[in-house]
Design an enzyme around this catalytic site. Structure first.
Site, PDB file in Angstrom:
ATOM      1  N   ASP A 210       0.775  -1.140  -0.086  1.00  0.00           N
ATOM      2  CA  ASP A 210       0.082   0.043  -0.088  1.00  0.00           C
ATOM      3  C   ASP A 210       1.006   1.272  -0.010  1.00  0.00           C
ATOM      4  OD1 ASP A 210      -0.143   1.225   3.166  1.00  0.00           O
ATOM      5  OD2 ASP A 210       0.585  -0.904   2.820  1.00  0.00           O
ATOM      6  N   ASP A 212       1.792   4.602   2.052  1.00  0.00           N
ATOM      7  CA  ASP A 212       1.627   5.003   3.415  1.00  0.00           C
ATOM      8  C   ASP A 212       0.699   6.241   3.587  1.00  0.00           C
ATOM      9  OD1 ASP A 212       2.884   4.115   6.067  1.00  0.00           O
ATOM     10  OD2 ASP A 212       3.750   6.501   6.082  1.00  0.00           O
TER      11      ASP A 212
END
Length: 292
Positions: A210, A212
């Site tokens: 992902d 951050d």
């Protein structure tokens, strides 16, 4: 020449490694406590392998409670020569997207609650971690990733945070915009430092799950999407690892970058001043230099 033995430390989502010949889970006792789990040993393509799930099967350990010293000692004790760290991470770069891999070459260590050295009072040593990963081993991981069609980035700075909470938006922006970091994770430190003290070649394969919290769309990301990416990354990581025996070979020459000789001039304590208890605990990681 020595025999190559590849040790793989699997992070979040990587709790097993199939395809090993004569695969056996073995318990390893260390002077630094019990490792995260038993170690799966076997062979792949004629090269000995060892696999250790960093968090334990079932994800028992948090990033802070991982027994890093015991894990590295156990691998060294089994005869491992080259350690591949496989770990999940977040990205600070738009072009380093979820599903991509990064062959990390630098770290910033922001961990605060972990034992970071095998050495201490009674036997002091200082090793260089200016270049904390082995370029030869990293290059092999890069080649293996490309051969598997993985989108992989050659080099990147990994911010190691304590966790287990993820970073605040202010922290994320600091690490990205001011410090120039590329990815963020919770487990590669002090692991890389300890591998260097144990004279093991170490490479870090960071698997992005992902962006951050700096990312404007981060809040829209569902945990189910992260888990889906994590699962896909784990499959790609296992494929990458299976290519490494063919790239590294069964016969191993001395590391051209000196990783396997990192302690050559590192021990500072005079022989007659060394604590025999600590020296005894160092039998696997530093016996080569302490026996001289």
């Amino acid at each position: 020449m020595t025999d190559t033995m590849i040790g793989v430390i699997g992070g979040s989502g990587v709790y097993e490694m199939g395809g090993l010949e004569d695969a056996t889970w073995v318990a390893v006792e260390t002077p630094w406590g019990t490792p995260s789990d038993q170690v799966l040993t076997g062979a792949l393509g004629g090269v000995r392998m060892a696999f250790l799930p960093r968090h334990g099967r079932g994800h028992v350990h948090s990033p802070t409670t991982v027994p890093y010293r015991a894990n590295i000692d156990a691998l060294k004790r089994l005869g491992v020569t080259d350690v591949i760290s496989v770990s999940a991470c977040g990205s600070f770069r738009e072009d380093m997207a979820p599903g991509d891999f990064v062959i990390v070459d630098q770290f910033i260590d922001r961990t605060i609650a972990r034992e970071k050295s095998f050495f201490g009072t009674g036997c002091v040593a200082h090793v260089s971690v200016a270049h904390p990963v082995c370029p030869r081993l990293g290059a092999a991981c890069l080649e293996a990733a490309r051969a598997e069609g993985i989108t992989v980035h050659d080099g990147g700075t990994y911010l190691a945070m304590e966790g287990p909470q993820f970073s605040s938006m202010a922290e994320s922006k600091l690490y990205r915009e001011v410090w120039g970091c590329d990815v963020i994770g919770m487990t590669n430190m002090p692991e890389a430092k300890l591998a260097r003290e144990a004279e093991l070649c170490y490479a870090s394969v960071a698997m992005i799950t992902d962006y951050d919290s700096w990312h404007p769309d981060h809040g829209a990301v569902e945990i189910s999407d992260i888990i889906r990416t994590l699962t896909g990354n784990s499959d790609k990581a296992r494929a990458l690892v299976k290519r490494l025996p063919g790239l590294l070979g069964a016969d191993r020459a001395p590391c051209p970058h000196g990783c396997d000789r990192a302690l050559e001039f590192a021990v500072m304590t005079a022989p007659d001043k060394r604590d025999p208890v600590l020296v005894g605990k160092l039998d696997a990681v530093a016996g080569r230099v302490l026996r001289d």
